[in-house]
Design a protein around this motif. Structure first.
Motif, PDB file in Angstrom:
ATOM      1  N   TYR A  38      29.093   1.860 -10.795  1.00 24.45           N
ATOM      2  CA  TYR A  38      28.418   2.523  -9.679  1.00 24.45           C
ATOM      3  C   TYR A  38      28.632   4.041  -9.710  1.00 24.45           C
ATOM      4  CZ  TYR A  38      27.292   4.097  -4.999  1.00 24.45           C
ATOM      5  OH  TYR A  38      26.778   4.791  -3.944  1.00 24.45           O
ATOM      6  N   PRO A  39      29.895   4.530  -9.837  1.00 24.71           N
ATOM      7  CA  PRO A  39      30.079   5.985  -9.841  1.00 24.71           C
ATOM      8  C   PRO A  39      29.325   6.684 -10.977  1.00 24.71           C
ATOM      9  CG  PRO A  39      32.193   4.894  -9.524  1.00 24.71           C
ATOM     10  CD  PRO A  39      31.190   3.826  -9.888  1.00 24.71           C
ATOM     11  N   THR A  40      29.305   6.055 -12.136  1.00 27.45           N
ATOM     12  CA  THR A  40      28.610   6.654 -13.277  1.00 27.45           C
ATOM     13  C   THR A  40      27.107   6.662 -13.053  1.00 27.45           C
ATOM     14  OG1 THR A  40      30.379   5.938 -14.752  1.00 27.45           O
ATOM     15  CG2 THR A  40      28.273   6.495 -15.778  1.00 27.45           C
ATOM     16  N   PHE A  41      26.557   5.551 -12.591  1.00 31.00           N
ATOM     17  CA  PHE A  41      25.123   5.484 -12.306  1.00 31.00           C
ATOM     18  C   PHE A  41      24.747   6.518 -11.257  1.00 31.00           C
ATOM     19  CE2 PHE A  41      21.397   3.627 -10.099  1.00 31.00           C
ATOM     20  CZ  PHE A  41      20.542   3.483 -11.173  1.00 31.00           C
ATOM     21  N   HIS A  42      25.537   6.595 -10.201  1.00 33.28           N
ATOM     22  CA  HIS A  42      25.278   7.545  -9.119  1.00 33.28           C
ATOM     23  C   HIS A  42      25.285   8.977  -9.645  1.00 33.28           C
ATOM     24  CE1 HIS A  42      26.163   9.735  -5.327  1.00 33.28           C
ATOM     25  NE2 HIS A  42      25.349   8.813  -4.827  1.00 33.28           N
ATOM     26  N   LYS A  43      26.244   9.287 -10.502  1.00 34.84           N
ATOM     27  CA  LYS A  43      26.347  10.632 -11.078  1.00 34.84           C
ATOM     28  C   LYS A  43      25.096  10.971 -11.897  1.00 34.84           C
ATOM     29  CE  LYS A  43      29.125  11.244 -14.634  1.00 34.84           C
ATOM     30  NZ  LYS A  43      30.330  11.460 -15.449  1.00 34.84           N
ATOM     31  N   TYR A  44      24.667  10.046 -12.749  1.00 34.41           N
ATOM     32  CA  TYR A  44      23.523  10.327 -13.607  1.00 34.41           C
ATOM     33  C   TYR A  44      22.199  10.307 -12.845  1.00 34.41           C
ATOM     34  CZ  TYR A  44      26.823  10.170 -17.432  1.00 34.41           C
ATOM     35  OH  TYR A  44      27.887  10.421 -18.257  1.00 34.41           O
ATOM     36  N   VAL A  45      22.114   9.525 -11.775  1.00 32.38           N
ATOM     37  CA  VAL A  45      20.930   9.589 -10.908  1.00 32.38           C
ATOM     38  C   VAL A  45      20.858  10.973 -10.276  1.00 32.38           C
ATOM     39  CG1 VAL A  45      19.943   8.756  -8.733  1.00 32.38           C
ATOM     40  CG2 VAL A  45      20.658   7.128 -10.480  1.00 32.38           C
ATOM     41  N   GLY A  46      21.986  11.501  -9.845  1.00 31.25           N
ATOM     42  CA  GLY A  46      22.019  12.849  -9.286  1.00 31.25           C
ATOM     43  C   GLY A  46      21.534  13.884 -10.274  1.00 31.25           C
ATOM     44  N   ILE A  47      21.955  13.753 -11.505  1.00 34.59           N
ATOM     45  CA  ILE A  47      21.500  14.671 -12.553  1.00 34.59           C
ATOM     46  C   ILE A  47      19.998  14.525 -12.763  1.00 34.59           C
ATOM     47  CG2 ILE A  47      21.622  15.175 -15.031  1.00 34.59           C
ATOM     48  CD1 ILE A  47      24.634  14.472 -14.865  1.00 34.59           C
ATOM     49  N   LEU A  48      19.515  13.289 -12.795  1.00 35.00           N
ATOM     50  CA  LEU A  48      18.088  13.027 -12.986  1.00 35.00           C
ATOM     51  C   LEU A  48      17.268  13.641 -11.858  1.00 35.00           C
ATOM     52  CD1 LEU A  48      15.869  11.480 -14.592  1.00 35.00           C
ATOM     53  CD2 LEU A  48      16.293   9.555 -13.063  1.00 35.00           C
TER      54      LEU A  48
END
Length: 61
Positions: A38-48
């Protein structure tokens, strides 16, 4: 590849994001589709969303 970055399948990440953003799946299910926590997905969604730069080597060739 950047230190600590594990390569992920770009198509799966985009699929997971699109399904989550459209409300088709929960964020928990999206993380499973993407193959990341979850933290990794959330981080990369933010970047996207912000148009930021993904780490070198994040996506598998």
């Amino acid at each position: 590849m950047a230190k600590g970055v594990h390569a992920v399948d770009k198509d799966k990440f985009i699929e997971a994001y699109n399904k989550w953003a459209s409300g088709e799946v929960t964020i928990t299910k999206a993380t499973e589709i993407a193959g990341m926590s979850y933290p990794t997905f959330h981080k990369y969604v933010g970047i996207l969303i912000t148009g930021g730069k993904f780490p070198d080597g994040l996506f598998k060739d």
